[in-house]
Design a protein around this motif. Structure first.
Motif, short mmCIF file in Angstrom:
data_model
loop_
_atom_site.label_atom_id
_atom_site.label_comp_id
_atom_site.label_asym_id
_atom_site.label_seq_id
_atom_site.Cartn_x
_atom_site.Cartn_y
_atom_site.Cartn_z
N SER A 1 -3.66 13.54 -4.43
CA SER A 1 -4.39 13.77 -5.67
C SER A 1 -4.13 15.19 -6.16
O SER A 1 -4.28 16.16 -5.40
N THR B 1 0.85 -1.18 0.00
CA THR B 1 0.00 0.00 0.00
C THR B 1 0.89 1.24 0.00
O THR B 1 2.00 1.22 0.55
N GLU C 1 -4.61 9.97 -1.00
CA GLU C 1 -5.37 8.78 -1.40
C GLU C 1 -4.48 7.56 -1.23
O GLU C 1 -3.31 7.59 -1.58
N GLN C 2 -5.08 6.49 -0.69
CA GLN C 2 -4.32 5.26 -0.51
C GLN C 2 -4.57 4.33 -1.68
O GLN C 2 -5.71 4.16 -2.13
N HIS C 3 -3.50 3.74 -2.19
CA HIS C 3 -3.56 2.80 -3.31
C HIS C 3 -2.83 1.52 -2.92
O HIS C 3 -2.05 1.50 -1.98
N THR C 4 -3.08 0.45 -3.68
CA THR C 4 -2.35 -0.80 -3.47
C THR C 4 -1.71 -1.22 -4.78
O THR C 4 -2.17 -0.88 -5.87
N SER C 5 -0.64 -1.94 -4.65
CA SER C 5 0.07 -2.49 -5.80
C SER C 5 0.55 -3.88 -5.42
O SER C 5 0.80 -4.16 -4.25
#
Length: 165
Positions: A69, A64, A76-80
């Motif tokens: 933005s 994460t 904003e939290q993202h996952t990869s």
């Protein structure tokens, strides 16, 4: 008439090392894996980590990270998904190994014995460039993924050359 009137001298036959290398190490062993590695990672990500890698369930890490933005200014939290199997389990930058193998093969086959060090300029330059790029990538990934990338480095300890670097 050209020159001193003598017919041009034919080039000498290849010396045994370059001739042997060219005859016994064809191009596909070090050029074919590059696209295979890219396809492994692409399919892995497209399927959300469910695509088989080398016929097995892939080993991966969910990482994460947070980005701000540009539109809203909010975090904003993202996952990869970080792939730790297949070519990406051999080395974190396995694709660079294939590029370097090809470059050094071409440089050595060009005939250092007849042309001096000039044929080695490109492979030497590429080696420095890719090692530096790999180190920059490592720093960026560490900053972006944090503990997940640290775990990934433990799972895949080699950067480019398995067993050495």
């Amino acid at each position: 008439r050209l020159g001193g009137g003598f017919p041009p001298t034919p080039p000498p036959p290849p010396t045994p090392p370059p001739a042997w290398t060219h005859a016994h190490i064809p191009f596909p062993p070090y050029t074919a894996p590059r696209p295979q590695a890219d396809v492994q990672r692409q399919r892995f990500r497209e399927t959300g980590g469910t695509a088989l890698v080398w016929g097995r369930k892939p080993i991966s890490i969910v990482a994460t990270y947070t980005v701000v933005s540009a539109a809203t200014g909010k975090a904003e939290q993202h996952t990869s998904l970080l792939l730790a199997s297949g070519w990406w389990g051999v080395a974190r930058h396995a694709q660079y190994l294939f590029e370097l193998t090809a470059a050094w093969s071409w440089g050595l086959l060009a005939g250092v014995h007849t042309h001096g060090l000039l044929p080695l300029f490109y492979p030497a330059f590429l080696t420095v460039l890719l090692i530096h790029r790999a180190m920059r990538d490592e720093e960026k990934c560490q900053a972006k993924y944090g503990a997940a990338f640290t775990k990934y480095k433990e799972m895949v300890p080699y950067n480019i050359l398995p067993g050495i670097f």
